[in-house]
Design a protein around this motif. Structure first.
Motif, PDB file in Angstrom:
ATOM      1  N   GLY A 154       0.826  -1.185   0.000  1.00 34.27           N
ATOM      2  CA  GLY A 154       0.000   0.000   0.000  1.00 34.27           C
ATOM      3  C   GLY A 154       0.864   1.240   0.000  1.00 34.27           C
ATOM      4  N   GLY A 155       0.298   2.356  -0.411  1.00 33.64           N
ATOM      5  CA  GLY A 155       1.027   3.618  -0.414  1.00 33.64           C
ATOM      6  C   GLY A 155       0.593   4.484  -1.571  1.00 33.64           C
ATOM      7  N   LEU A 172      -2.300  -2.391  -3.019  1.00 32.68           N
ATOM      8  CA  LEU A 172      -3.468  -2.087  -2.190  1.00 32.68           C
ATOM      9  C   LEU A 172      -3.761  -0.603  -2.301  1.00 32.68           C
ATOM     10  CD1 LEU A 172      -2.674  -4.140   1.031  1.00 32.68           C
ATOM     11  CD2 LEU A 172      -4.706  -4.417  -0.388  1.00 32.68           C
ATOM     12  N   ALA A 173      -4.946  -0.255  -2.784  1.00 36.00           N
ATOM     13  CA  ALA A 173      -5.276   1.140  -3.072  1.00 36.00           C
ATOM     14  C   ALA A 173      -6.381   1.633  -2.151  1.00 36.00           C
ATOM     15  CB  ALA A 173      -5.722   1.286  -4.528  1.00 36.00           C
ATOM     16  N   ARG A 201      -1.599  -7.635  -9.369  1.00 35.06           N
ATOM     17  CA  ARG A 201      -2.943  -7.757  -8.795  1.00 35.06           C
ATOM     18  C   ARG A 201      -3.276  -6.450  -8.089  1.00 35.06           C
ATOM     19  NH1 ARG A 201      -4.818 -10.328  -3.866  1.00 35.06           N
ATOM     20  NH2 ARG A 201      -7.063 -10.571  -4.016  1.00 35.06           N
ATOM     21  N   ILE A 202      -4.455  -5.913  -8.351  1.00 40.19           N
ATOM     22  CA  ILE A 202      -4.838  -4.614  -7.800  1.00 40.19           C
ATOM     23  C   ILE A 202      -6.071  -4.789  -6.921  1.00 40.19           C
ATOM     24  CG2 ILE A 202      -5.688  -2.314  -8.356  1.00 40.19           C
ATOM     25  CD1 ILE A 202      -3.890  -2.331 -10.794  1.00 40.19           C
ATOM     26  N   VAL A 203      -5.926  -4.366  -5.669  1.00 40.72           N
ATOM     27  CA  VAL A 203      -6.990  -4.497  -4.675  1.00 40.72           C
ATOM     28  C   VAL A 203      -7.358  -3.102  -4.184  1.00 40.72           C
ATOM     29  CG1 VAL A 203      -7.670  -5.486  -2.464  1.00 40.72           C
ATOM     30  CG2 VAL A 203      -6.152  -6.769  -3.989  1.00 40.72           C
ATOM     31  N   ALA A 204      -8.607  -2.723  -4.378  1.00 42.69           N
ATOM     32  CA  ALA A 204      -9.103  -1.418  -3.943  1.00 42.69           C
ATOM     33  C   ALA A 204      -9.789  -1.540  -2.582  1.00 42.69           C
ATOM     34  CB  ALA A 204     -10.074  -0.856  -4.972  1.00 42.69           C
ATOM     35  N   GLN A 205     -10.016  -0.401  -1.962  1.00 36.21           N
ATOM     36  CA  GLN A 205     -10.640  -0.381  -0.636  1.00 36.21           C
ATOM     37  C   GLN A 205     -11.618   0.776  -0.533  1.00 36.21           C
ATOM     38  OE1 GLN A 205      -7.943  -0.378   2.791  1.00 36.21           O
ATOM     39  NE2 GLN A 205      -9.307   1.066   3.824  1.00 36.21           N
TER      40      GLN A 205
END
Length: 281
Positions: A154-155, A172-173, A201-205
């Protein structure tokens, strides 16, 4: 599109209920925040317990503050959890932004990014079965996944995003769809520059609360307390999604941007939210 659940941190005793309901539902992942100087459960310990109470759902740190931890011990803990869960661990890592967390561990905040890079070099080596070095042999057990558990970073700054391509498997977004697209593009650019195979791999939040007015106010209060240190707590709370329509629209927006998964982060403690969120999907 996979959808995971970010677990509330206010009452560790309720997390088994959350996890078991999520495991029986449509959710892909359980996520847990990390702080040290805060009233929250330690994520690796908590996720180990939750993994033992579930059978299929992934468990994810989001994000674990790696620079605060001893490198060799963290490598061993992560490999153990990955092995014992059959590869269900996702290790989300970050450097943290709270001075007090670093103060109590004696870690210099000015060098925390450099320390994380050094940690990743050691952990990747250990997870591959190589010796620690300086006459010290390998540190087991071997993780379930060759080369170690899946690692996401993340960042927001370029150095943090470049770290995804250098050491990680994905990103991690914690950003709204309105500006997450630029971050995703930057991740993919670095990925190509480092000549990595496939795609990151892109994971949103997104932060969510579904339920009565009391549930939503509880979530807002907990969010505000957590983000007070940023000076932007009011702004963060204003972005809380509180209706099924808002949540579905956010998921659709991230899907359009090419995200692989969206984590619905919950700050309200009522575990009935699991069922409401499942229905909303």
């Amino acid at each position: 599109m996979n959808v995971g659940l970010g677990l509330p941190i206010g009452d560790p005793a309720t997390l088994l209920t959350w996890a078991q309901r999520a495991d029986a539902g449509p959710f892909s992942t359980l996520g847990l925040l990390d702080r040290l100087v805060y009233d929250n459960p330690e994520p690796l310990v908590a996720l180990a317990i939750l993994a033992g109470a579930t059978s299929r759902i992934r468990v994810q740190t989001e994000v674990l503050l790696a620079p605060l931890r001893d490198t060799a011990l963290l490598a061993k803990q992560a490999a153990t959890l990955d092995r014992m869960t059959g590869g269900r661990l996702v290790l989300g890592l970050g450097i943290g932004g709270r001075d007090d967390d670093h103060q109590v561990t004696g870690i210099d905040m000015r060098t925390r990014g450099r320390r994380l890079d050094e940690q990743m070099a050691v952990m990747r080596r250990l997870w591959s079965g190589e010796p620690y070095g300086d006459g010290v042999g390998p540190i087991g057990p071997a993780p379930a996944r060759t080369g170690g558990p899946e690692v996401l970073f993340g960042g927001f700054k370029p150095a943090a995003i470049e770290r995804v391509a250098r050491w990680g498997d994905g990103f991690l977004a914690a950003a709204a769809p309105s500006w997450a697209g630029g971050l995703f593009d930057t991740v993919r650019k670095f990925w190509k520059e480092y000549d990595r195979d496939g795609e990151p791999r892109i994971v949103a939040q997104v932060n969510v609360a579904l339920g009565s007015a009391e549930v939503i106010e509880d979530a807002r209060a907990n969010m505000h307390a957590y983000y007070t240190f940023t000076g932007m707590a009011d702004r963060m709370v204003a972005g809380l999604l509180t209706t099924p329509t808002e949540i579905r629209e956010a998921i659709a927006s991230f899907e359009d941007l090419g995200a692989d998964e969206v984590m619905l982060y919950c700050y309200g403690l009522d575990p009935s939210q699991v069922d409401r969120l499942a229905d909303a999907l």
